[in-house]
Design an enzyme around this catalytic site. Structure first.
Site, PDB file in Angstrom:
ATOM      1  N   ASP A 147     -53.843 -25.530  -9.666  1.00 42.19           N
ATOM      2  CA  ASP A 147     -54.911 -24.811 -10.366  1.00 42.19           C
ATOM      3  C   ASP A 147     -54.366 -24.292 -11.694  1.00 42.19           C
ATOM      4  O   ASP A 147     -54.063 -23.107 -11.850  1.00 42.19           O
ATOM      5  CB  ASP A 147     -55.464 -23.680  -9.507  1.00 42.19           C
ATOM      6  N   PHE A 229     -62.261 -14.792  -6.458  1.00 42.03           N
ATOM      7  CA  PHE A 229     -63.299 -13.769  -6.245  1.00 42.03           C
ATOM      8  C   PHE A 229     -63.860 -13.242  -7.552  1.00 42.03           C
ATOM      9  O   PHE A 229     -63.268 -13.421  -8.618  1.00 42.03           O
ATOM     10  CB  PHE A 229     -62.731 -12.594  -5.424  1.00 42.03           C
ATOM     11  N   VAL A 230     -65.037 -12.616  -7.432  1.00 39.54           N
ATOM     12  CA  VAL A 230     -65.594 -11.781  -8.503  1.00 39.54           C
ATOM     13  C   VAL A 230     -65.965 -10.477  -7.820  1.00 39.54           C
ATOM     14  O   VAL A 230     -66.669 -10.494  -6.807  1.00 39.54           O
ATOM     15  CB  VAL A 230     -66.845 -12.417  -9.146  1.00 39.54           C
ATOM     16  N   HIS A 257     -60.956 -13.496 -10.372  1.00 42.28           N
ATOM     17  CA  HIS A 257     -59.788 -14.340 -10.106  1.00 42.28           C
ATOM     18  C   HIS A 257     -60.274 -15.763  -9.894  1.00 42.28           C
ATOM     19  O   HIS A 257     -60.984 -16.037  -8.931  1.00 42.28           O
ATOM     20  CB  HIS A 257     -59.050 -13.845  -8.856  1.00 42.28           C
ATOM     21  N   PRO A 371     -53.611  -8.298  -8.230  1.00 43.93           N
ATOM     22  CA  PRO A 371     -54.602  -7.932  -7.220  1.00 43.93           C
ATOM     23  C   PRO A 371     -53.963  -7.753  -5.842  1.00 43.93           C
ATOM     24  O   PRO A 371     -52.931  -8.367  -5.551  1.00 43.93           O
ATOM     25  CB  PRO A 371     -55.554  -9.129  -7.217  1.00 43.93           C
ATOM     26  N   GLY A 372     -54.592  -6.935  -4.998  1.00 44.13           N
ATOM     27  CA  GLY A 372     -54.136  -6.768  -3.617  1.00 44.13           C
ATOM     28  C   GLY A 372     -54.887  -7.742  -2.733  1.00 44.13           C
ATOM     29  O   GLY A 372     -54.537  -8.907  -2.622  1.00 44.13           O
ATOM     30  N   HIS A 395     -47.970 -12.138  -8.546  1.00 43.67           N
ATOM     31  CA  HIS A 395     -49.382 -12.328  -8.924  1.00 43.67           C
ATOM     32  C   HIS A 395     -50.312 -11.804  -7.841  1.00 43.67           C
ATOM     33  O   HIS A 395     -51.505 -12.054  -7.852  1.00 43.67           O
ATOM     34  CB  HIS A 395     -49.665 -13.793  -9.245  1.00 43.67           C
ATOM     35  N   GLY A 396     -49.761 -11.071  -6.894  1.00 42.27           N
ATOM     36  CA  GLY A 396     -50.575 -10.483  -5.838  1.00 42.27           C
ATOM     37  C   GLY A 396     -49.680  -9.947  -4.748  1.00 42.27           C
ATOM     38  O   GLY A 396     -48.482  -9.737  -4.964  1.00 42.27           O
ATOM     39  N   ALA A 397     -50.284  -9.714  -3.572  1.00 41.30           N
ATOM     40  CA  ALA A 397     -49.519  -9.198  -2.446  1.00 41.30           C
ATOM     41  C   ALA A 397     -48.726 -10.315  -1.773  1.00 41.30           C
ATOM     42  O   ALA A 397     -47.652 -10.095  -1.227  1.00 41.30           O
ATOM     43  CB  ALA A 397     -50.453  -8.553  -1.437  1.00 41.30           C
TER      44      ALA A 397
END
EC number: 6.5.1.8
Length: 473
Positions: A147, A229-230, A257, A371-372, A395-397
């Site tokens: 991606d 997500f939005v 995201h 983001p979590g 880039h996240g959890a």
DNA sequence: ATGTCC
């Protein structure tokens, strides 16, 4: 389980070695030819012992040929360095072994300059997710990821956080009306919007990209599946941020995201295959095939990758613009960052190609979003420019469970309770995106306190993701 | 991640 799928370990037990023959054998195994597991294992053993008998066999001929020529094939491959260069690992206690093994291989590439593993790292194709790799004038398509240009975007609106409580139904409608999810899904002809990214000359000059223009247009402003997500939420600035121009307080914010949809996926697939054809690496490093930036193919990938990045950015821009207009709100601040991409950057005084595959750029004073999950906070961060981490952060959890494991073991009732306790409205998503499938975001943030400063905390409140099973209308 | 196999 007697009928479990044959894997590399089974082949090793038969006497196969970790080389290109194993790759070909596993590919044949995927075809599922109607043989039982035992029959298939017996076949593989017999081909290994008597490859010459299989040169006319429709199924096993490719394997027989590779086995008979294995020495010549292995000799043609680019040699890896004997031992991996050292690299920094952040939050090592919570990183799976497979991710470290993949990073070890990446650190043996002749083009590698430096590497680092972020605290959300887990196994991927080629370079692990959460892996950062600096190379000398070479770009690895699988070091960027499928991606291409996947990114975060955050809009902070001049609306107080209690707007969420009094307008929840309207915000839900705005989210449903202005977003679209799911693999393959996009907008119908009369719903499409225009964007300057579609004027990029590659849509005229590059055969493959030309063939993708219509799909790129229909998918402009859509969000895909999986962890994309939005969401609306509350962003909490416990103190004013002067550089960003935001006063202390809690505001309504929009966080998105998503990536480059079918356009980027097709570009990634095309150039990964091309790189593998050109750059013959040992089996264990196959998915790290790279393109020299001094070649036409390398230059082409670089341009195509940048287009996919611009396209991913345009998708976020369309979503944020539509929603801002629907709300009639003023924008206080906007932040965005790619986390699947390659950049030309300075590292220890030389120009290198920095691949971040699921890693947030975090050079000094660069803003980013980590983001979590759907029910745990994400963070607006400011990079500290830690060179040991190659100016990066997570880039996240990061996943704690695989998607299949999450679907198998997590209970929908537990997720429902968790969402209720946090006052979160969830539209779509499957159990594979449940917060319990992710690592604890606070632990992950603590592991990278040398890499980023936290500027503000974002708590999700109305979350839209692709419907269960990635289907959506 | 991707209409999940060239």
């Amino acid at each position: 389980m007697e009928n479990k799928r044959i894997n590399g370990n089974d082949l090793l037990a038969l006497g196969y070695k970790e080389n290109h023959a194993m790759g070909v054998a596993l590919k044949i195994n995927k075809k599922r030819l109607g043989f039982s597991r035992e029959q298939m294992l017996a076949k593989f053993k017999d081909v290994l012992d008597h490859p010459e008998s299989y040169l006319n066999d429709k199924t096993f001929k490719p394997l027989a040929e590779v086995l008979l020529n294995i020495d010549a094939i292995e000799k043609e491959t680019i040699s890896l360095n004997e031992t991996p260069d050292e690299y920094a690992v952040y939050g090592e206690d919570h990183i799976e072994e497979g991710a470290k093994k993949q990073m070890d291989v990446a650190m043996k590439l002749p083009v590698t300059v430096a590497g680092a593993l972020m605290p959300d790292a887990h196994q991927g194709y080629g370079l692990p997710i959460g892996g950062v790799l600096a190379t000398n004038n070479a770009v690895i398509p699988y070091g960027v990821g499928v991606d291409i240009g996947c990114r975060m975007a955050l809009s902070v609106f001049d609306l107080p956080s209690d707007y969420l409580d009094t307008n929840r139904d309207n915000l839900k409608k705005v989210l449903m009306a202005n977003t679209r999810f799911g693999a393959g899904h996009g907008y119908l002809r009369h719903e499409r919007v225009d964007h300057a990214v579609l004027d990029n000359e590659l849509f005229d000059t590059h055969d493959l990209i030309r063939s993708l223009k219509d799909k790129a247009w229909t998918q402009l402003g859509s969000s895909g599946g999986g962890n994309h997500f939005v969401e609306f939420g509350v962003i909490d600035f416990t103190e004013a941020d002067e550089a960003l121009g935001v006063a202390r307080g809690k505001y309504l914010a929009l966080l998105t995201h998503s990536g480059s949809r079918g356009l980027g996926a097709t570009i990634a697939g095309h150039y990964t295959k091309l790189a593998k054809d050109i750059c013959k690496l040992p089996y264990a490093a196959q998915n790290l095939a790279y393109l020299d930036l001094n070649t036409a193919e390398g230059q082409e990938y670089w341009l195509a990758m940048n287009l996919a990045g611009d396209y991913a950015s345009a998708c976020h821009e369309v979503i944020h613009d539509k929603i801002k207009t629907a709300l009639g709100a003023e924008l206080l601040a906007k932040v965005e960052n790619h986390h699947n991409f390659a950049w030309k950057e300075q590292f220890e005084g030389e120009e290198v190609i920095v691949h971040r595959k699921g890693a947030t750029p975090a050079s000094k004073d660069t803003m980013g979003i980590i983001p979590g999950s759907m029910a745990t906070p994400g963070f607006l961060v400011r990079g500290k420019g830690e060179e040991t981490a190659i100016n990066s952060a997570s880039h996240g959890a990061g996943r704690l469970m695989s998607r299949t494991q999450a679907i198998k073991t997590l209970a929908a009732a537990d997720l429902k309770t968790m969402l209720e306790n946090h006052g979160i409205t969830l539209l779509g998503a499957g159990m594979d995106e449940a917060p319990m499938a992710y690592k604890d975001i606070y632990t992950v943030m603590a592991a990278q306190s040398d890499l980023v400063d936290i500027v503000a905390k974002f708590s999700p409140k109305i979350v839209r993701m692709a419907a269960d099973g990635s289907r959506e209308d």
